[in-house]
Scaffold this motif. Sequence first.
Motif, mmCIF file in Angstrom:
data_model
loop_
_atom_site.group_PDB
_atom_site.id
_atom_site.type_symbol
_atom_site.label_atom_id
_atom_site.label_comp_id
_atom_site.label_asym_id
_atom_site.label_seq_id
_atom_site.Cartn_x
_atom_site.Cartn_y
_atom_site.Cartn_z
ATOM 1 N N VAL A 126 0.854 -1.184 0.000
ATOM 2 C CA VAL A 126 0.000 0.000 0.000
ATOM 3 C C VAL A 126 0.889 1.233 0.000
ATOM 4 N N LEU A 127 0.560 2.163 -0.862
ATOM 5 C CA LEU A 127 1.223 3.462 -0.893
ATOM 6 C C LEU A 127 0.182 4.500 -0.493
ATOM 7 N N VAL A 128 0.375 5.093 0.676
ATOM 8 C CA VAL A 128 -0.582 6.054 1.210
ATOM 9 C C VAL A 128 -0.190 7.462 0.763
ATOM 10 N N LEU A 129 -1.147 8.135 0.133
ATOM 11 C CA LEU A 129 -0.978 9.534 -0.230
ATOM 12 C C LEU A 129 -1.856 10.356 0.696
ATOM 13 N N PRO A 130 -1.278 11.311 1.405
ATOM 14 C CA PRO A 130 -2.071 12.119 2.334
ATOM 15 C C PRO A 130 -3.128 12.927 1.596
ATOM 16 N N GLY A 131 -4.242 13.137 2.248
ATOM 17 C CA GLY A 131 -5.312 13.939 1.668
ATOM 18 C C GLY A 131 -6.628 13.659 2.364
ATOM 19 N N THR A 132 -7.676 14.246 1.807
ATOM 20 C CA THR A 132 -9.014 14.110 2.357
ATOM 21 C C THR A 132 -9.906 13.463 1.312
ATOM 22 N N VAL A 133 -10.569 12.367 1.676
ATOM 23 C CA VAL A 133 -11.465 11.715 0.728
ATOM 24 C C VAL A 133 -12.677 12.608 0.486
ATOM 25 N N LYS A 134 -13.344 12.374 -0.654
ATOM 26 C CA LYS A 134 -14.411 13.272 -1.096
ATOM 27 C C LYS A 134 -15.549 13.416 -0.096
ATOM 28 N N THR A 135 -15.745 12.429 0.777
ATOM 29 C CA THR A 135 -16.837 12.504 1.746
ATOM 30 C C THR A 135 -16.412 13.194 3.045
ATOM 31 N N GLU A 136 -15.141 13.616 3.150
ATOM 32 C CA GLU A 136 -14.645 14.218 4.389
ATOM 33 C C GLU A 136 -14.315 15.702 4.266
ATOM 34 N N ASN A 137 -14.698 16.353 3.192
ATOM 35 C CA ASN A 137 -14.321 17.758 3.005
ATOM 36 C C ASN A 137 -14.822 18.659 4.131
ATOM 37 N N HIS A 138 -15.911 18.282 4.791
ATOM 38 C CA HIS A 138 -16.441 19.103 5.880
ATOM 39 C C HIS A 138 -15.432 19.238 7.023
ATOM 40 N N ARG A 139 -14.469 18.315 7.124
ATOM 41 C CA ARG A 139 -13.488 18.343 8.212
ATOM 42 C C ARG A 139 -12.431 19.421 8.016
ATOM 43 N N GLN A 140 -12.336 19.998 6.815
ATOM 44 C CA GLN A 140 -11.269 20.965 6.561
ATOM 45 C C GLN A 140 -11.804 22.326 6.132
ATOM 46 N N ARG A 141 -13.011 22.659 6.524
ATOM 47 C CA ARG A 141 -13.590 23.933 6.096
ATOM 48 C C ARG A 141 -12.792 25.130 6.603
#
Length: 186
Positions: A126-141
């Motif tokens: 597994v190669l993990v790329l940091p970021g926010t999945v499309k259903t989690e955008n509310h966490r970074q408003r």
Amino acid sequence: MGVQDHTINILRELEQNALKLDDSQAQNFIARIRNAKHIFLQGAGRSGIAIRAFANRLLHLGFPVSVVGEISSPHTKSGDLLIIGSGSGETASLKSLAQKAVESGVDVGLVTMKKDSSIGKLASCVLVLPGTVKTENHRQREQFSQPMGSAFEQLCFITYDAIVLELMQQLDETSETMFKRHADFE
């Protein structure tokens, strides 16, 4: 704020995410690519577009590659590698594909934001790329964030190209040697 400002913010976000990449995961991923008898690649949506570009560059490097679903894809064998690009690691069609690969004795590599996802649990690397999945955008408003996984997809393109650069170095390839494998019927 104009387009130039948005562009600068996107580049800053990608730079911050790139600084969190685990190079040992990437090197393991590269070793799996180098040892695979045949490489199958698949993703869905925009992640699928990015992985198709990666398949193209792997072909230019001389690797035997197929995009899953293309009519010219061969039958899988033990020793093959399936690379899946999925930000969430939960896309239903890709989970099903990963399960079938495992049942067929094909190793699964996953590029994702979620190591412990359903596909991640099936993957041998597994190669993990940091970021926010499309259903989690509310966490970074409260801070800058692109919509619906865009940063992941962009970082996929960049990371795939970085893997290609590393493979070029390891395999003593150049743009000139790769160009000999570039399509001439366009």
